[in-house]
Scaffold this motif. Sequence first.
Motif, PDB file in Angstrom:
ATOM      1  N   ALA A 125      24.721 -61.238  71.360  1.00  0.00           N
ATOM      2  CA  ALA A 125      24.269 -62.882  71.068  1.00  0.00           C
ATOM      3  C   ALA A 125      25.478 -63.712  70.869  1.00  0.00           C
ATOM      4  N   VAL A 126      26.639 -63.205  70.861  1.00  0.00           N
ATOM      5  CA  VAL A 126      27.774 -64.347  70.578  1.00  0.00           C
ATOM      6  C   VAL A 126      28.973 -63.980  71.300  1.00  0.00           C
ATOM      7  N   ARG A 127      28.984 -63.226  72.348  1.00  0.00           N
ATOM      8  CA  ARG A 127      30.139 -62.986  73.143  1.00  0.00           C
ATOM      9  C   ARG A 127      30.392 -64.170  74.167  1.00  0.00           C
ATOM     10  N   HIS A 128      29.405 -65.158  74.148  1.00  0.00           N
ATOM     11  CA  HIS A 128      29.683 -66.284  74.939  1.00  0.00           C
ATOM     12  C   HIS A 128      30.601 -67.055  74.404  1.00  0.00           C
ATOM     13  N   ALA A 129      30.958 -67.020  73.113  1.00  0.00           N
ATOM     14  CA  ALA A 129      31.625 -67.917  72.216  1.00  0.00           C
ATOM     15  C   ALA A 129      33.346 -67.221  72.639  1.00  0.00           C
ATOM     16  N   ARG A 130      33.459 -66.252  73.344  1.00  0.00           N
ATOM     17  CA  ARG A 130      34.868 -65.567  73.621  1.00  0.00           C
ATOM     18  C   ARG A 130      35.756 -65.587  72.642  1.00  0.00           C
ATOM     19  N   PRO A 131      35.142 -64.584  71.455  1.00  0.00           N
ATOM     20  CA  PRO A 131      35.750 -64.647  70.087  1.00  0.00           C
ATOM     21  C   PRO A 131      37.089 -63.943  70.446  1.00  0.00           C
ATOM     22  N   VAL A 132      38.022 -64.225  69.700  1.00  0.00           N
ATOM     23  CA  VAL A 132      39.492 -63.268  69.835  1.00  0.00           C
ATOM     24  C   VAL A 132      39.483 -62.060  69.000  1.00  0.00           C
ATOM     25  N   THR A 133      38.513 -61.823  68.365  1.00  0.00           N
ATOM     26  CA  THR A 133      38.171 -60.629  67.479  1.00  0.00           C
ATOM     27  C   THR A 133      36.596 -60.642  67.264  1.00  0.00           C
ATOM     28  N   ILE A 134      36.114 -59.450  67.312  1.00  0.00           N
ATOM     29  CA  ILE A 134      34.799 -59.171  66.515  1.00  0.00           C
ATOM     30  C   ILE A 134      34.828 -58.091  65.826  1.00  0.00           C
ATOM     31  N   GLY A 135      33.915 -57.773  64.749  1.00  0.00           N
ATOM     32  CA  GLY A 135      34.135 -56.673  63.969  1.00  0.00           C
ATOM     33  C   GLY A 135      33.291 -56.638  62.719  1.00  0.00           C
ATOM     34  N   LEU A 136      33.463 -56.078  61.710  1.00  0.00           N
ATOM     35  CA  LEU A 136      32.722 -55.672  60.766  1.00  0.00           C
ATOM     36  C   LEU A 136      33.178 -55.886  59.496  1.00  0.00           C
ATOM     37  N   ASN A 137      32.745 -56.406  58.468  1.00  0.00           N
ATOM     38  CA  ASN A 137      33.487 -56.703  56.868  1.00  0.00           C
ATOM     39  C   ASN A 137      32.030 -56.273  55.949  1.00  0.00           C
ATOM     40  N   CYS A 138      32.767 -56.109  54.687  1.00  0.00           N
ATOM     41  CA  CYS A 138      31.875 -55.940  53.370  1.00  0.00           C
ATOM     42  C   CYS A 138      30.965 -55.082  53.725  1.00  0.00           C
ATOM     43  N   SER A 139      29.688 -55.082  53.088  1.00  0.00           N
ATOM     44  CA  SER A 139      28.536 -54.361  52.789  1.00  0.00           C
ATOM     45  C   SER A 139      28.633 -52.697  52.427  1.00  0.00           C
TER      46      SER A 139
END
Length: 323
Positions: free
Chosen positions: A230-244
């Motif tokens: 859903a978000v890869r089109h934004a070319r994020p420099v990082t993707i990941g997880l936090n919290c929870s």
Amino acid sequence: MTARETLLAEAAKRILITDGAFGTEIQNWKLSEADYAGDLGLTKDQKGNNDILALTKPAVPEAIHRAYFEAGADIAETNTFSANRISQADYAAEHLVREINVESARLARRLADEYQAKDGRPRFVAGAVGPTNKTLSLSPDVNDPGFREIDFDYLKGVYREQTDALIEGGADFILVETVFDTLNAKAAIMAALEAGEALGRDVPIMLSMTLTDLSGRNLSGHTVEAFWHAVRHARPVTIGLNCSFGAEQLRPHVRTLAGIADTLIMVYPNAGLPNELGEYDEMPATTAGLVGEWASAGHVNILGGCCGSTPAHIKAIAEGVRG
């Protein structure tokens, strides 16, 4: 080189380190309402408004940033998780949003540059953008499933105001973190992309999802795979997880994300699960050992800590993955 290029170059050499929790560190200062409020003349109680400390008691966030840099952090996240018009409305401080973000980013930038000058190692500033307390995907009224408190364009405007101020203050990246609603994240992404277009340059985006159950979904129902697509089109420099959750619970979802994403993976878990008093008591060595397994397996590029983590946790993580 641009901030994106420099981050990618550094991540090709080693595991990078982002910082740890800010909220729990601020709580340790045991500040009074007067400390938070300063002389701004605000009409509501400011206790707990951590973001406003950039204006009223900047020595507090400065000390926390320093502690994390001393522990080995490469990236400072600005103390701006709730520095947006929606969240600041709870404190009648909406009119200070730009000033809070600019000053928070300037503070982090100054310290990042100071530590980089000491040893030549690049330091980065990630402008932290939280999810707000509104959701675009779900109705807050169980009797009216179609009702929404806000719409996409309004939230995009809220994020654009914050993003512009963070960039003005010197942030290298816009970190859209603790994403419980993927549509909220898409509004933040659009705000950052439009900010970059207005400036005529790349504004790199970091994205970090938070899971609401052990099956690996966020509140809007997306798995880590669905979130990535859903978000890869934004070319994020990082993707990941936090919290929870703590690192133990995030392990399978980190592995899944690492297997599909074609960008850097950044994960910063809580210091375990909270105890019956709501406090985090996972020791730094334990956290470092758990996240170190991801590094050894080649699943992550950037590690840090979220709720309950301390400079001691970041130091243990940094030492554990050195080399």
